[in-house]
Design a protein around this motif. Structure first.
Motif, short mmCIF file in Angstrom:
data_model
loop_
_atom_site.label_atom_id
_atom_site.label_comp_id
_atom_site.label_asym_id
_atom_site.label_seq_id
_atom_site.Cartn_x
_atom_site.Cartn_y
_atom_site.Cartn_z
N ILE A 1 0.85 -1.18 0.00
CA ILE A 1 0.00 0.00 0.00
C ILE A 1 0.89 1.24 0.00
CG2 ILE A 1 -1.70 1.32 1.29
CD1 ILE A 1 -2.80 -1.28 2.34
N ALA A 2 0.66 2.10 -0.94
CA ALA A 2 1.42 3.35 -1.00
C ALA A 2 0.64 4.42 -0.25
CB ALA A 2 1.62 3.76 -2.45
N TYR A 3 1.25 4.95 0.77
CA TYR A 3 0.58 6.00 1.55
C TYR A 3 0.78 7.34 0.88
CZ TYR A 3 0.04 2.43 5.06
OH TYR A 3 -0.31 1.28 5.71
N GLY A 4 -0.22 8.19 0.98
CA GLY A 4 -0.13 9.52 0.41
C GLY A 4 -0.61 9.58 -1.03
N THR A 5 -0.95 8.44 -1.63
CA THR A 5 -1.52 8.46 -2.98
C THR A 5 -2.87 7.78 -2.93
OG1 THR A 5 -0.45 6.37 -3.56
CG2 THR A 5 0.75 8.39 -4.09
N ALA A 6 -3.86 8.47 -3.41
CA ALA A 6 -5.21 7.91 -3.41
C ALA A 6 -5.43 7.14 -4.70
CB ALA A 6 -6.24 9.04 -3.28
N GLU A 7 -6.09 6.02 -4.59
CA GLU A 7 -6.46 5.27 -5.79
C GLU A 7 -7.49 6.09 -6.56
OE1 GLU A 7 -5.44 2.22 -6.98
OE2 GLU A 7 -3.88 2.44 -5.48
N LYS A 8 -7.51 5.88 -7.86
CA LYS A 8 -8.44 6.60 -8.71
C LYS A 8 -9.35 5.61 -9.42
CE LYS A 8 -6.45 10.71 -8.27
NZ LYS A 8 -7.09 11.89 -7.74
N MET A 9 -10.58 6.03 -9.65
CA MET A 9 -11.51 5.25 -10.46
C MET A 9 -11.62 5.96 -11.81
SD MET A 9 -15.48 4.11 -9.83
CE MET A 9 -16.09 5.76 -9.66
N HIS A 10 -11.44 5.22 -12.89
CA HIS A 10 -11.45 5.81 -14.22
C HIS A 10 -12.80 5.61 -14.89
CE1 HIS A 10 -7.25 5.11 -13.16
NE2 HIS A 10 -7.05 6.24 -13.80
N VAL A 11 -13.35 6.74 -15.35
CA VAL A 11 -14.65 6.75 -16.01
C VAL A 11 -14.51 7.56 -17.30
CG1 VAL A 11 -17.05 7.53 -15.81
CG2 VAL A 11 -15.91 6.55 -13.83
N ARG A 12 -15.20 7.11 -18.32
CA ARG A 12 -15.17 7.81 -19.61
C ARG A 12 -16.47 8.59 -19.76
NH1 ARG A 12 -12.71 6.03 -24.72
NH2 ARG A 12 -13.92 6.86 -26.45
N ILE A 13 -16.35 9.85 -20.12
CA ILE A 13 -17.51 10.70 -20.41
C ILE A 13 -17.53 10.95 -21.91
CG2 ILE A 13 -18.57 12.97 -20.10
CD1 ILE A 13 -17.33 13.07 -17.32
N GLU A 14 -18.68 10.65 -22.54
CA GLU A 14 -18.85 10.92 -23.96
C GLU A 14 -19.96 11.94 -24.13
OE1 GLU A 14 -19.59 7.10 -25.79
OE2 GLU A 14 -17.49 6.51 -25.58
N LEU A 15 -19.76 12.87 -25.06
CA LEU A 15 -20.71 13.96 -25.29
C LEU A 15 -21.08 14.02 -26.76
CD1 LEU A 15 -18.43 16.33 -23.32
CD2 LEU A 15 -20.70 15.73 -22.51
N SER A 16 -22.36 14.24 -27.05
CA SER A 16 -22.76 14.42 -28.45
C SER A 16 -24.02 15.27 -28.54
CB SER A 16 -22.94 13.08 -29.15
OG SER A 16 -24.00 12.37 -28.59
N GLY A 17 -24.45 15.50 -29.76
CA GLY A 17 -25.63 16.34 -29.98
C GLY A 17 -25.35 17.81 -29.78
N GLY A 18 -24.07 18.19 -29.79
CA GLY A 18 -23.69 19.58 -29.60
C GLY A 18 -23.14 19.88 -28.21
N LEU A 19 -23.35 18.98 -27.25
CA LEU A 19 -22.84 19.22 -25.89
C LEU A 19 -21.33 19.36 -25.86
CD1 LEU A 19 -24.97 16.90 -23.58
CD2 LEU A 19 -24.96 19.39 -23.66
N GLU A 20 -20.65 18.68 -26.79
CA GLU A 20 -19.19 18.74 -26.80
C GLU A 20 -18.69 20.18 -26.97
OE1 GLU A 20 -20.55 17.92 -31.02
OE2 GLU A 20 -21.09 17.17 -29.03
N LEU A 21 -19.50 21.05 -27.58
CA LEU A 21 -19.10 22.45 -27.77
C LEU A 21 -18.98 23.18 -26.44
CD1 LEU A 21 -21.36 23.25 -30.84
CD2 LEU A 21 -18.94 22.60 -30.83
N LEU A 22 -19.70 22.70 -25.42
CA LEU A 22 -19.62 23.32 -24.09
C LEU A 22 -18.43 22.80 -23.30
CD1 LEU A 22 -23.38 23.02 -23.05
CD2 LEU A 22 -22.26 24.89 -24.27
N PHE A 23 -17.79 21.76 -23.82
CA PHE A 23 -16.67 21.11 -23.14
C PHE A 23 -15.39 21.22 -23.97
CE2 PHE A 23 -20.35 19.42 -21.07
CZ PHE A 23 -19.96 19.13 -19.77
N GLY A 24 -15.15 22.41 -24.50
CA GLY A 24 -13.93 22.65 -25.25
C GLY A 24 -13.85 21.92 -26.58
#
Length: 104
Positions: A1-24
């Motif tokens: 166990i490495a102390y001082g580093t938090a584990e991360k959960m990886h999630v993919r966000i997909e955007l379409s229908g024009g929403l991607e324009l609001l996310f750069g």
């Protein structure tokens, strides 16, 4: 166990229908969420608003959810079938936001 580093959960966000324009202009965002607690779609929406959204938040969120007219899929399944805002996320999940709102 490495102390001082938090584990991360990886999630993919997909955007379409024009929403991607609001996310750069990016249609896909790979996000690493701090693990250790259960993440829900509601928390992911807040995270996306605070960390990924680049303009016009009123076109993406309303209150603590997405605006009416935005479809949400979790692993290609309508979130209405999995608990909407309370849907729990897991490592490797894909959450898709599709705007059905178009000007005319």
């Amino acid at each position: 166990i490495a102390y001082g580093t938090a584990e991360k959960m990886h999630v993919r966000i997909e955007l379409s229908g024009g929403l991607e324009l609001l996310f750069g202009g990016k249609k896909v965002h790979e996000v690493a969420l701090k693990d250790g607690s259960t993440w829900t779609v509601q928390q992911l929406i807040a995270h996306a608003k605070d960390n990924l959204l680049t303009e016009r938040p009123e076109l993406f969120v309303k209150g603590d959810s997405v605006r009416p007219g935005i479809l949400v899929l979790v692993n290609d399944c309508d979130w209405e079938l999995s608990g909407t805002l309370r849907t729990e996320l897991h490592e490797g999940d894909t959450v898709t936001f599709i705007s059905t709102l178009h000007g005319g």
